[in-house]
Design a protein around this motif. Structure first.
Motif, PDB file in Angstrom:
ATOM      1  N   PHE A   1      38.977-114.089  39.926  1.00 43.61           N
ATOM      2  CA  PHE A   1      39.644-112.782  39.959  1.00 43.61           C
ATOM      3  C   PHE A   1      40.329-112.557  41.306  1.00 43.61           C
ATOM      4  N   LEU A   2      39.657-112.974  42.402  1.00 41.64           N
ATOM      5  CA  LEU A   2      40.276-112.832  43.720  1.00 41.64           C
ATOM      6  C   LEU A   2      41.573-113.632  43.781  1.00 41.64           C
ATOM      7  N   LEU A   3      41.563-114.833  43.208  1.00 40.19           N
ATOM      8  CA  LEU A   3      42.745-115.693  43.292  1.00 40.19           C
ATOM      9  C   LEU A   3      43.899-115.162  42.468  1.00 40.19           C
ATOM     10  N   VAL A   4      43.646-114.401  41.407  1.00 42.50           N
ATOM     11  CA  VAL A   4      44.759-113.870  40.621  1.00 42.50           C
ATOM     12  C   VAL A   4      45.042-112.416  41.000  1.00 42.50           C
ATOM     13  N   SER A   5      44.819-112.071  42.244  1.00 36.90           N
ATOM     14  CA  SER A   5      45.096-110.734  42.819  1.00 36.90           C
ATOM     15  C   SER A   5      44.440-109.615  42.031  1.00 36.90           C
ATOM     16  N   ALA A   6      43.185-109.791  41.677  1.00 38.61           N
ATOM     17  CA  ALA A   6      42.442-108.704  41.052  1.00 38.61           C
ATOM     18  C   ALA A   6      41.225-108.414  41.924  1.00 38.61           C
ATOM     19  N   ALA A   7      41.467-107.917  43.141  1.00 38.48           N
ATOM     20  CA  ALA A   7      40.386-107.770  44.117  1.00 38.48           C
ATOM     21  C   ALA A   7      39.353-106.748  43.656  1.00 38.48           C
ATOM     22  N   PHE A   8      39.826-105.607  43.125  1.00 36.56           N
ATOM     23  CA  PHE A   8      38.879-104.573  42.706  1.00 36.56           C
ATOM     24  C   PHE A   8      38.042-105.066  41.526  1.00 36.56           C
ATOM     25  N   LEU A   9      38.713-105.801  40.613  1.00 34.21           N
ATOM     26  CA  LEU A   9      37.995-106.355  39.465  1.00 34.21           C
ATOM     27  C   LEU A   9      36.912-107.327  39.927  1.00 34.21           C
ATOM     28  N   ALA A  10      37.214-108.121  40.967  1.00 44.57           N
ATOM     29  CA  ALA A  10      36.213-109.054  41.489  1.00 44.57           C
ATOM     30  C   ALA A  10      35.006-108.289  42.016  1.00 44.57           C
ATOM     31  N   ALA A  11      35.250-107.187  42.738  1.00 45.32           N
ATOM     32  CA  ALA A  11      34.136-106.395  43.266  1.00 45.32           C
ATOM     33  C   ALA A  11      33.318-105.804  42.131  1.00 45.32           C
ATOM     34  N   VAL A  12      34.009-105.278  41.105  1.00 48.02           N
ATOM     35  CA  VAL A  12      33.285-104.684  39.972  1.00 48.02           C
ATOM     36  C   VAL A  12      32.493-105.752  39.235  1.00 48.02           C
ATOM     37  N   GLN A  13      33.072-106.945  39.141  1.00 50.23           N
ATOM     38  CA  GLN A  13      32.385-108.049  38.472  1.00 50.23           C
ATOM     39  C   GLN A  13      31.048-108.328  39.147  1.00 50.23           C
TER      40      GLN A  13
ATOM     41  N   LEU B   1      42.374-101.403  45.289  1.00 47.45           N
ATOM     42  CA  LEU B   1      41.635-100.204  44.896  1.00 47.45           C
ATOM     43  C   LEU B   1      42.586 -99.038  44.676  1.00 47.45           C
ATOM     44  N   ALA B   2      43.608 -98.888  45.564  1.00 49.67           N
ATOM     45  CA  ALA B   2      44.538 -97.766  45.446  1.00 49.67           C
ATOM     46  C   ALA B   2      45.303 -97.841  44.132  1.00 49.67           C
ATOM     47  N   ALA B   3      45.806 -99.032  43.798  1.00 54.87           N
ATOM     48  CA  ALA B   3      46.620 -99.166  42.588  1.00 54.87           C
ATOM     49  C   ALA B   3      45.779 -98.926  41.341  1.00 54.87           C
ATOM     50  N   VAL B   4      44.583 -99.563  41.292  1.00 55.80           N
ATOM     51  CA  VAL B   4      43.732 -99.419  40.108  1.00 55.80           C
ATOM     52  C   VAL B   4      43.260 -97.977  39.967  1.00 55.80           C
ATOM     53  N   GLY B   5      42.864 -97.355  41.087  1.00 54.60           N
ATOM     54  CA  GLY B   5      42.377 -95.978  41.034  1.00 54.60           C
ATOM     55  C   GLY B   5      43.453 -95.015  40.572  1.00 54.60           C
ATOM     56  N   THR B   6      44.673 -95.191  41.087  1.00 59.11           N
ATOM     57  CA  THR B   6      45.768 -94.319  40.668  1.00 59.11           C
ATOM     58  C   THR B   6      46.027 -94.453  39.176  1.00 59.11           C
ATOM     59  N   ALA B   7      46.035 -95.701  38.685  1.00 59.85           N
ATOM     60  CA  ALA B   7      46.295 -95.896  37.254  1.00 59.85           C
ATOM     61  C   ALA B   7      45.165 -95.298  36.420  1.00 59.85           C
ATOM     62  N   LEU B   8      43.907 -95.465  36.894  1.00 61.55           N
ATOM     63  CA  LEU B   8      42.761 -94.968  36.120  1.00 61.55           C
ATOM     64  C   LEU B   8      42.793 -93.446  35.994  1.00 61.55           C
ATOM     65  N   PHE B   9      43.229 -92.758  37.038  1.00 58.61           N
ATOM     66  CA  PHE B   9      43.142 -91.294  37.002  1.00 58.61           C
ATOM     67  C   PHE B   9      44.432 -90.633  36.554  1.00 58.61           C
TER      68      PHE B   9
END
Lengths: 184, 100
Positions: free
Chosen positions: A60-72, A145-153
């Motif tokens: 996940f880190l390698l495919v630019s999904a940093a927040f997803l990696a943390a949640v994983q 985190l900023a991008a994912v959080g903005t999309a989520l809310f």
């Protein structure tokens, strides 16, 4: 503002190294998944799944999904797997290990799984074309985190609330199912 | 640069392994663990597509998959506990009450 690790590495000539790291992570996750499915001791199986989840977090880190990696790591490796281990400890493990690992129908199951994987592999060989252009500089990076959080809310506010309802229903349902019936 | 096609192949292989585990293990808990492997394989392909299309939405969908996986684990293990209270062992081959 450059939290996108993959984009940074690609721009600094580390692309080849990243590819090698990806292939290591992929091979290690396939190996730990196979071990998880085939070990006799259920606790060993769950620990191999833990190794699988850590390696998938690296992918996940390698495919630019940093927040997803943390949640994983936090949710999967930290919460769900500990829950599995906890329930596993309540069972009679020596008795579980004494019996057969696989049902008598295991060749059919293996054939179905291999067939499905081969079909998916075949279907994924189509040309995807070049990757889309990254978002313009200055905005939040993909997967941060900023991008994912903005999309989520904003865009996904309703599905987000529905997910919380699903979790609430799961909690209440689990308590109702697993509660010891009072003798009347 | 990680090619998106490699992510899809990895996802297909992981899903196949999870499917084999789900269909052939006898232990109910390890069947649920195999479901978790399959859900993780789906997340890998979602993240790969999100990277390929430079679109946030694949990762959001993967987050919802994780939430549903947590709910599934809770309900599934609750069922296993309730089952284990009535009878020893968690082998699926012993669960034949619904068969006539």
């Amino acid at each position: 503002m450059r939290p996108d690790f993959a984009a940074f590495a690609a721009s600094s000539g580390l692309a080849r190294t990243l590819e090698i790291v990806f292939y290591y992570l992929a091979a290690a996750s396939v190996a730990s998944a196979i071990l998880a499915v085939t070990r006799r001791n259920p606790v060993h199986s769950v620990l191999w799944v833990l190794a699988l989840f850590f390696h998938v977090a690296g992918i996940f880190l390698l495919v630019s999904a940093a927040f997803l990696a943390a949640v994983q790591i936090i949710v999967y490796a930290g919460a769900i797997l500990v829950f599995y281990l906890f329930v596993l400890m309540l069972l009679d493990l020596p008795r579980e290990q004494a019996g057969a690992r696989f049902g008598t129908h295991w060749p059919l199951g293996a054939a179905a799984g291999l067939m499905f994987a081969a079909l998916m592999w075949y279907a994924s060989q189509s040309d995807l074309g070049p990757p889309a252009a990254p978002p313009p500089e200055g905005g939040p990076a993909l997967g941060s985190l900023a991008a994912v959080g903005t999309a989520l809310f904003t865009e996904f506010a309703l599905p987000f609330e529905i997910a919380s309802l699903i979790l609430l229903a799961a909690i209440v349902g689990t308590i109702v199912i697993a509660r010891r019936r009072r003798e009347s | 640069m990680v090619p998106a096609g490699a992510c899809l192949v990895l996802s297909a292989v992981l899903f196949g392994i999870g499917l084999i585990g789900f269909l052939s293990r006898r232990n109910l808990i390890l069947m649920l663990v195999s479901v978790e492997i399959m859900l993780n394989a789906v997340n890998v392909s979602l993240a790969g597509f999100s990277r390929q299309l430079q679109d946030q939405r694949g990762q959001i969908l993967a987050l919802f998959v994780i939430a549903v996986a947590a709910a599934e684990a809770a309900v599934g293990l609750g069922l296993v506990l309730a089952l284990n209270r009535n009878r020893p062992g968690v082998s699926v081959e012993d669960l034949t009450q619904l068969k006539w």
